[in-house]
Write a protein that holds these residues in place. Structure first.
Motif: not given
Length: 404
Positions: A291-297
């Motif tokens: 979640w953090v890796s894709i949306l967070g970028v």
């Protein structure tokens, strides 16, 4: 509800020596593959190619790898072939040599196809080796394995900038020496892998049963969500790997060698970020890492096309660090959805990642010809927003802890 049988695993402790050797082999494999896109500016000038044709080159070798990898993985799940890793490296070596002597566009496509075949053989079985040597630390093992690949992708453009760009296309042949080093490393892996298979056959009765209590439909939906996330990650990544140097040269008027250094910084950040994602996923849950890796970028990709050269370089490093942690987490999560099918899962996800990268390169090349490279980066900036669908994934680790 389903009870899932997990294949017996003889290796109980993490075998770091094998993880480091297979990671080093992955470094060599991906370094050699990175040579081709790294010399796109040179090839474009030598053969008078359009951006569409540049995209077709990437599409060709990645779609070959994409189509073959799931079949290779499915076959090796039932018929392990330790020495197939060496065969894969040899295909890559031959493909690179042919690239060095290619005289036209068709010759180039045939050459890079062999590199795609080499990749399709290498990734499923090497991923299985990492899984077998993990000793249960699957996220850490995949991160070490992926670190090698991403480090190779970072080093490839740098070596190309200083070896091939100043001297010409023929110098691609020198990279065949690196491939021979890879063959030697994979021979060591093949010996260990063969011994492991013999040990597993001697302990056939050992098994355990693990339950994730997910229905078949829920597993299928979860796999589809993971594949969509792979699409968003690798479609965006293809804009960087194939067109970042062109973007920098066009927008900021820097040299080819300078642009390769910026690509190296991005690729280096990807390598560093890869090592972080696996252990964090082992500890806190893979769903949250994804979640953090894709949306967070997303905030950083949205800013990148509009800032100065300094901030483009800075943002690309941040993007590489965050985005790169996703793949190890996605791959391990998928193997937990389908235990006992490591080769199939690795082949499917590596293959799909390659396919999306190749398709992305071809589509984005066509868009760049019709509009501009800068426009390509503006529209790709929205792709990480697809990461919101991670919310549809079940929390497998949470379920397992609740059952204990």
């Amino acid at each position: 509800m389903e009870t899932v049988k997990v294949q017996p695993e003889v290796i109980k402790k993490t075998t770091y020596s094998i993880l480091f050797i297979i990671s080093f082999s992955h470094l060599i494999n991906d370094l050699l593959q990175a040579v081709v896109p790294s010399i796109y500016p040179l090839i474009k000038d030598n053969f008078g190619l359009s951006f569409t044709q540049i995209g077709i080159i990437t599409f060709t070798y990645q779609i070959v790898a994409s189509i073959l990898q799931p079949f290779v993985g499915m076959y090796t799940d039932k018929n392990s072939k330790p020495y197939s890793l060496i065969i894969g490296m040899c295909f890559t070596m031959i493909g690179l040599f042919l690239v060095s002597i290619a005289t036209n566009f068709t010759f180039l496509l045939m050459s890079v196809s062999l590199i795609g075949i080499g990749s399709s053989i290498f990734h499923p079985e090497s991923s299985r080796v990492a899984h077998l040597a993990s000793g249960g630390k699957k996220g850490l093992a995949q991160s070490i394995f992926q670190l090698g690949g991403n480090a190779g992708s970072a080093i490839g453009p740098l070596l190309a900038a200083f070896i091939i760009i100043p001297h010409g296309q023929s110098y691609v042949a020198w990279f065949c020496i690196i491939a021979l080093v890879g063959v030697f490393a994979l021979y060591k892996i093949a010996l260990w892998y063969t011994a492991h298979l013999s040990e597993r056959m001697a302990n056939k009765s050992a098994h355990k049963i693990e339950t994730h209590h997910l229905s078949k439909n829920r597993v299928i939906v979860s796999l589809i969500v993971l594949l969509i996330l792979i699409f968003s990650k690798y479609f965006y990544m293809s804009s960087i790997t194939s067109y970042y140097t062109f973007f920098l040269i066009d927008k900021f008027h820097i040299s080819i060698q300078q642009s390769q250094i910026y690509l190296f910084l991005f690729s280096g950040a990807v390598a560093a970020g890869t090592l972080i994602g696996g252990p964090i996923g082992d500890r806190y849950g893979r769903k949250y890492v994804i979640w953090v890796s894709i949306l967070g970028v997303a905030p950083f990709t949205l800013m990148l096309p509009y800032v100065s050269l300094f901030w483009v370089g800075t943002l690309s490093v941040i993007i590489g660090l965050i985005l790169s942690s996703a793949f190890s987490a996605i791959l391990v999560y998928a193997t937990e959805l389908m235990p006992g099918k490591v080769g199939l899962v690795a082949g499917l996800f590596f293959g799909f990642a390659f396919g999306m990268g190749g398709l992305g390169s071809a589509v984005l090349g066509k868009i760049a010809d019709a509009t501009s490279i800068e426009y390509v980066f503006k529209i790709c900036a929205f792709l990480p927003l697809i990461g919101v669908i991670t919310g549809f994934l079940p929390n497998i680790e949470g379920r397992k802890k609740a059952e204990k």
